[in-house]
Design a protein around this motif. Structure first.
Motif, PDB file in Angstrom:
ATOM      1  N   GLY A 313       0.721  -1.388   0.062  1.00 11.21           N
ATOM      2  CA  GLY A 313      -0.079   0.066  -0.012  1.00 11.21           C
ATOM      3  C   GLY A 313       0.934   1.432   0.205  1.00 11.21           C
ATOM      4  N   LEU A 314       2.029   1.275   0.842  1.00 17.68           N
ATOM      5  CA  LEU A 314       2.935   2.203   0.532  1.00 17.68           C
ATOM      6  C   LEU A 314       3.652   2.659  -0.574  1.00 17.68           C
ATOM      7  CD1 LEU A 314       4.064   2.542   4.506  1.00 17.68           C
ATOM      8  CD2 LEU A 314       2.394   4.030   3.323  1.00 17.68           C
ATOM      9  N   GLY A 319      -1.165   6.256  -0.862  1.00 14.44           N
ATOM     10  CA  GLY A 319      -0.607   5.848   0.689  1.00 14.44           C
ATOM     11  C   GLY A 319      -1.892   4.534   0.994  1.00 14.44           C
ATOM     12  N   VAL A 320      -2.018   4.077   2.325  1.00 14.02           N
ATOM     13  CA  VAL A 320      -2.833   3.031   2.670  1.00 14.02           C
ATOM     14  C   VAL A 320      -3.507   3.450   3.896  1.00 14.02           C
ATOM     15  CG1 VAL A 320      -0.996   2.086   3.849  1.00 14.02           C
ATOM     16  CG2 VAL A 320      -2.964   0.805   2.890  1.00 14.02           C
ATOM     17  N   SER A 321      -5.118   3.018   3.833  1.00 10.38           N
ATOM     18  CA  SER A 321      -5.662   3.187   5.158  1.00 10.38           C
ATOM     19  C   SER A 321      -5.766   2.033   5.917  1.00 10.38           C
ATOM     20  CB  SER A 321      -7.204   3.568   4.490  1.00 10.38           C
ATOM     21  OG  SER A 321      -7.158   4.801   3.888  1.00 10.38           O
ATOM     22  N   LEU A 322      -5.656   2.055   7.172  1.00 11.73           N
ATOM     23  CA  LEU A 322      -5.728   0.744   7.954  1.00 11.73           C
ATOM     24  C   LEU A 322      -6.941   0.636   8.846  1.00 11.73           C
ATOM     25  CD1 LEU A 322      -2.258   1.667   9.517  1.00 11.73           C
ATOM     26  CD2 LEU A 322      -3.110  -0.020   7.827  1.00 11.73           C
ATOM     27  N   ILE A 343       6.888   9.818   7.514  1.00 15.42           N
ATOM     28  CA  ILE A 343       5.538   9.736   6.698  1.00 15.42           C
ATOM     29  C   ILE A 343       4.358  10.763   7.109  1.00 15.42           C
ATOM     30  CG2 ILE A 343       5.808   7.067   6.819  1.00 15.42           C
ATOM     31  CD1 ILE A 343       3.885   7.133   9.490  1.00 15.42           C
ATOM     32  N   ASN A 344       3.721  10.633   6.208  1.00 13.52           N
ATOM     33  CA  ASN A 344       2.369  11.444   6.593  1.00 13.52           C
ATOM     34  C   ASN A 344       1.449  10.560   7.250  1.00 13.52           C
ATOM     35  OD1 ASN A 344       3.178  13.751   5.084  1.00 13.52           O
ATOM     36  ND2 ASN A 344       2.671  12.626   3.225  1.00 13.52           N
ATOM     37  N   ILE A 352      -1.964   6.338   6.166  1.00 11.34           N
ATOM     38  CA  ILE A 352      -0.408   6.767   6.033  1.00 11.34           C
ATOM     39  C   ILE A 352       0.065   6.787   4.659  1.00 11.34           C
ATOM     40  CG2 ILE A 352       0.450   5.953   8.381  1.00 11.34           C
ATOM     41  CD1 ILE A 352       0.984   3.246   7.489  1.00 11.34           C
ATOM     42  N   SER A 353       1.055   7.607   4.348  1.00 11.19           N
ATOM     43  CA  SER A 353       1.582   7.623   2.870  1.00 11.19           C
ATOM     44  C   SER A 353       3.149   8.163   3.172  1.00 11.19           C
ATOM     45  CB  SER A 353       0.943   8.495   2.129  1.00 11.19           C
ATOM     46  OG  SER A 353       0.796  10.028   2.439  1.00 11.19           O
TER      47      SER A 353
END
Ligand code: SF4
Length: 370
Positions: A313-314, A319-322, A343-344, A352-353
């Motif tokens: 995902g990164l 980015g990726v949602s958890l 990271i953001n 996060i991204s």
């Protein structure tokens, strides 16, 4: 939604950086296609729903003759409903593309071509043991356009230096590659940093020295700057597209959407685990009807699945949602990295991204989160 991947394991010669599974002996292409159909018959029920993407990769799929390619596509049409396939990609090498071959690909319903170009500098191409010149790559691109393809992806490689070439000259050549690519204006561009893969010819070249990470980073950010200026959308660490032309098939890998891979060395993912076929054409042909047992298979634990989700995902710029539970697992590491600006992190959305300025070191950042 599922994807189909077909691995065509033939190459005329080996490029120095490559460790994909392929053989240079092409006499078994007919037997390979027969074996492929047997494997498809045996495993086709693993495809959940109707396929949305097909990707014929390799190796060098364009080493199949027109007749062999027609047979392969007919096999796919016989065993799968392809009415909902929105992206049907085939990898090609420039030296295989003739007007007749390109027209045949188009006639068969292939609607996206991925062509390995790697550089527009003939000295680099020769050193990489590519089989084409820069002029051949440009001509192949034009031939594909004339055949009707309006979705073409081209690959470049950066982060290498031939022995005796200065950083300045290597960098100038790289900038030339990017500019030439933008002039041609393919819908999609992939650019990978050359690395020394253990099974590659490069790994055995004693006089080769990798350039510094500073040099490679400079090459990478020049790529980002020039492609963004040229109107390309950066959507994955190594991938860029004109609006609307991101790769659907490859995006499904980063989203962990199930796919089934057929052919020697092909991998598959069913949402919970991965399996892979033998990296041996002879074994593949001998056992395609019966299978190779459960030894080439792994079920992912929850922890491994989360690691994979974050790692893949990164790679996406978005980015990726958890989930809440996933975020609880990673929260301490994520907050630590966010505090350092690596990271953001949107803790409310648990998203996060990797910021643009750290994309070049995203692998090491990912390793610190999981
Ligand atoms: S880069 Fe492509 S053409 Fe070159 S050896 Fe690897 S699979 Fe074959």
């Amino acid at each position: 939604m599922s994807g189909i991947y077909i691995h065509v394991p033939f190459c005329s010669s080996f490029c120095i950086y490559c460790d994909f599974y392929s053989v240079t002996e092409c006499a078994q292409r007919g037997l390979y296609i027969e074996a492929l159909e047997k494997e498809i018959i045996r495993r086709k029920d693993e495809i959940k729903g109707v396929p949305r993407t097909i990707y014929i990769g390799g190796g060098t799929p364009s080493l199949l003759s027109s007749d062999q390619l027609e047979t392969l596509v007919a096999i796919l049409r016989k065993h799968f409903v392809l009415d909902n396939v929105e992206e049907f990609t085939m990898e090609v090498n420039p030296d295989d593309i003739t007007p007749e071959y390109a027209s045949e690909m188009f006639r068969l319903g292939i609607n996206r071509v991925s062509m390995g170009v790697q550089s527009f500098d003939d000295k680099n191409l020769k050193w990489m043991n590519r089989r084409h010149t820069s002029a051949q790559a440009v001509e192949a691109f034009r031939v594909l356009r004339r055949a009707g393809f309006d979705n073409i992806s081209m690959d470049l490689i950066f982060g290498y230096k031939r022995v005796g070439v200065s950083d300045e000259d290597a960098f100038a050549s790289w900038v030339g590659d990017i500019k030439r690519m933008i002039e041609l204006r393919p819908e999609h561009i992939s650019a990978y940093q050359m690395s020394i893969e253990p099974g590659s010819i490069l790994a055995r070249m004693k006089d080769y020295q990798e350039p510094s990470q500073e040099y490679c980073s400079e090459c990478y950010y020049k790529l980002l700057d020039l492609l963004e200026e040229g109107g390309y959308h950066h959507y994955e660490v190594s991938n860029f597209s004109l609006p609307g032309y991101h790769s659907r098939h490859n995006s499904s890998y980063w989203e962990r959407i199930p796919y089934v891979g057929f052919g020697p060395a092909a991998h598959s993912f069913d949402g919970e685990g991965r399996c892979w076929n033998p990296e041996d054409l002879g074994e593949y042909i001998a056992k395609s009807a019966t299978g190779w047992g459960g030894e080439n298979m792994e079920r992912l634990t929850d922890e491994e699945a989360l690691e994979e989700k974050v790692m893949l995902g990164l790679r996406k710029i978005s980015g990726v949602s958890l989930t809440e539970e996933e975020y609880r697992e990673l929260r301490e590491n994520a907050e630590h990295l966010a505090a350092k600006g690596l990271i953001n992190l949107d803790s409310d959305l648990r998203h996060i991204s990797v910021p643009r300025e750290h994309l070049f070191i995203s692998d090491s950042i990912i390793a610190q989160i999981i």
